[in-house]
Scaffold this motif. Structure first.
Motif, PDB file in Angstrom:
ATOM      1  N   HIS A   1       2.462   4.537   8.406  1.00 28.52           N
ATOM      2  CA  HIS A   1       2.308   3.089   8.258  1.00 28.52           C
ATOM      3  C   HIS A   1       3.426   2.326   8.957  1.00 28.52           C
ATOM      4  CE1 HIS A   1      -1.272   2.271   5.854  1.00 28.52           C
ATOM      5  NE2 HIS A   1      -1.112   3.490   5.388  1.00 28.52           N
TER       6      HIS A   1
ATOM      7  N   HIS B   1       3.031   9.713   5.042  1.00 29.51           N
ATOM      8  CA  HIS B   1       2.100   8.580   5.025  1.00 29.51           C
ATOM      9  C   HIS B   1       2.841   7.282   5.324  1.00 29.51           C
ATOM     10  CE1 HIS B   1       0.156   5.341   2.490  1.00 29.51           C
ATOM     11  NE2 HIS B   1      -0.854   5.681   3.252  1.00 29.51           N
TER      12      HIS B   1
ATOM     13  N   HIS C   1       0.819  -1.217   0.000  1.00 28.53           N
ATOM     14  CA  HIS C   1       0.000   0.000   0.000  1.00 28.53           C
ATOM     15  C   HIS C   1       0.854   1.269   0.000  1.00 28.53           C
ATOM     16  CE1 HIS C   1      -2.923   2.993   1.288  1.00 28.53           C
ATOM     17  NE2 HIS C   1      -2.240   3.190   2.398  1.00 28.53           N
TER      18      HIS C   1
ATOM     19  N   SER D   1      -6.490   1.732  -0.068  1.00 27.59           N
ATOM     20  CA  SER D   1      -7.038   1.616   1.285  1.00 27.59           C
ATOM     21  C   SER D   1      -8.469   2.116   1.335  1.00 27.59           C
ATOM     22  CB  SER D   1      -6.170   2.415   2.259  1.00 27.59           C
ATOM     23  OG  SER D   1      -5.980   3.742   1.772  1.00 27.59           O
TER      24      SER D   1
HETATM   25 FE   LIG Z   1      -2.487   4.552   4.077  1.00 31.32          FE
END
Ligand SMILES: [Fe+2]
Length: 398
Positions: free
Chosen positions: A138, A134, A46, A76
């Motif tokens: 994660h 981002h 992702h 997502s």
């Molecule tokens: Fe994300």
């Protein structure tokens, strides 16, 4: 306009994700322990997908996806991008194999190196910066999710990379209170550095006189709450929290268990160990945090109180553990600041649409990448969430 990150800055963040995954087996990387958590393999895919979808597709003249099926598989929650594989079924993705997801990352990294070095990505520099932020988010989720997965295993295996998450520092004693008088203060991001859209705009808030605990609540203090029957007294709990406690059969924090000798043990990323009474409490829900605060004659801070205090923290030496220990629950609903505007297009889905039924946490944890947090940072989770590194700082009125 924001400067384009250098290839080196990009590589440093991307390589850290791989380093966090490196101690895990392919089996560890595939399994999803609960609908809220994602498999490591999905996190790996992702975060590459984010760069391919929002940067490479925008600035590669001859853009071709690495694998057209990945567009939905690793999406997502971006409706603007199209179809999404259902979140609770991420653990069913035995294919693509981990090796292919790692190939995907390597391919995206090669292409990103090209567009960063050539300046082709300059027009989307803000999205590249967002992609790195981002990815850091994660990185923390990867750790919280893998911790939950390993805890589900009766062998209580240790995550071999535990040295990348230092043990929580002992809490300085004793607890004292730092007071502020009433007044209009400003909160929200200020300055030229990066922030998410949900930290803006900076705005005025009126605060009544309040005090914050100078340190976090410790495991030992929370154990006293348990010993005093805290989990058995509905008068201490929010109604929804009491229902949650009963539905879960919850009698202690998520990763605690009573050892054969009657002493508390805690599951950590380093495996199961004796609970350190002086370490900060971690992995409690908002419901538990709120009940503990009520039991101790205090309350949770609002996010404005927390931020106002944190912005002055460098001058207030007695105020400790604001950042880098545990996320601190606030009593503030995650809502838009006055004048909030989500970004344009798909990126606008990043934060704004989640501003319902969640509470704000402040401060950052031991699993938050260094340099990722700031005083105005707003993390958010539902009141029942306790698999994040979430703890308690008490507040009082007056
Ligand atoms: Fe994300």
């Amino acid at each position: 306009m924001r400067a384009l990150p250098s290839p080196h800055e990009y590589r440093a963040v991307r390589e850290r994700t791989l380093a966090l995954a490196a101690p895990l087996s392919a089996e560890d990387c595939c399994v999803q322990s609960m609908p809220d958590a994602s498999p490591t393999k999905w996190h790996l895919g992702h975060t590459a997908w984010f760069f391919e979808t929002f940067v490479l597709a925008a600035c590669e003249p001859d853009f071709r996806p690495f694998d057209a099926d990945f567009r939905a598989l690793f999406n997502s929650y971006y409706h603007a991008v199209g179809a999404r594989h259902p979140r609770p079924q991420r653990g069913l993705l035995t294919r693509p194999a981990l090796a292919r997801v790692l190939d995907y990352r390597a391919d995206v990294d090669q292409r990103m190196a090209r567009v960063l070095a050539s300046g082709q990505a300059a027009a989307v520099a803000e999205v590249v910066v967002l992609g790195l932020q981002h990815e850091q988010q994660h990185q923390e989720l990867l750790l919280t999710d893998i911790k939950h997965l390993l805890w589900c295993n009766p062998l209580a295996p240790a995550y071999a990379g535990a040295d990348s998450v230092p043990p929580l520092r002992p809490t300085p004693a004793p607890l004292a209170w730092q007071s502020w008088s009433a007044g209009v203060v400003e909160i929200g991001h200020v300055g030229q550095g990066f922030c998410y859209d949900n930290e803006l705009p900076r705005h005025r808030v009126y605060l009544e006189p309040y005090a914050l605990a100078t340190r976090l609540v410790t495991n030992g203090e929370y154990a006293a709450f348990i010993d005093a029957g805290g989990y058995a007294d509905p008068a201490l709990w929010l109604s929804e929290g009491w229902d949650w406690r009963n539905a879960q059969g919850r009698e202690h924090p998520l990763y605690w268990q009573c050892g054969e000798d009657g002493a508390w043990q805690e599951f950590t990323l380093g495996g199961r160990c004796t609970l350190d009474a002086h370490a900060p409490l971690v992995h409690v829900s908002l419901y538990e945090a709120d009940a503990y605060a009520r039991w101790s004659g205090a309350r949770l801070p609002t996010e404005a109180e927390w931020e106002h205090a944190a912005a002055q923290a460098p001058k207030l030496v007695q105020l400790s553990q604001l950042e880098g220990d545990v996320w601190q629950w606030t009593s503030s609903s995650y809502s838009p600041y006055p004048g909030f505007q989500a970004g344009p297009g798909a990126i606008g889905e990043y934060n704004g649409k989640f501003m319902v039924n969640q509470y704000v946490l402040r401060g950052g944890s031991s699993a938050t990448p260094a340099g990722h947090g700031r005083a105005s940072y707003r993390n958010f989770f539902p009141a029942s969430a306790c698999w994040q590194f979430s703890g308690i700082r008490l507040a009082r009125s007056g």
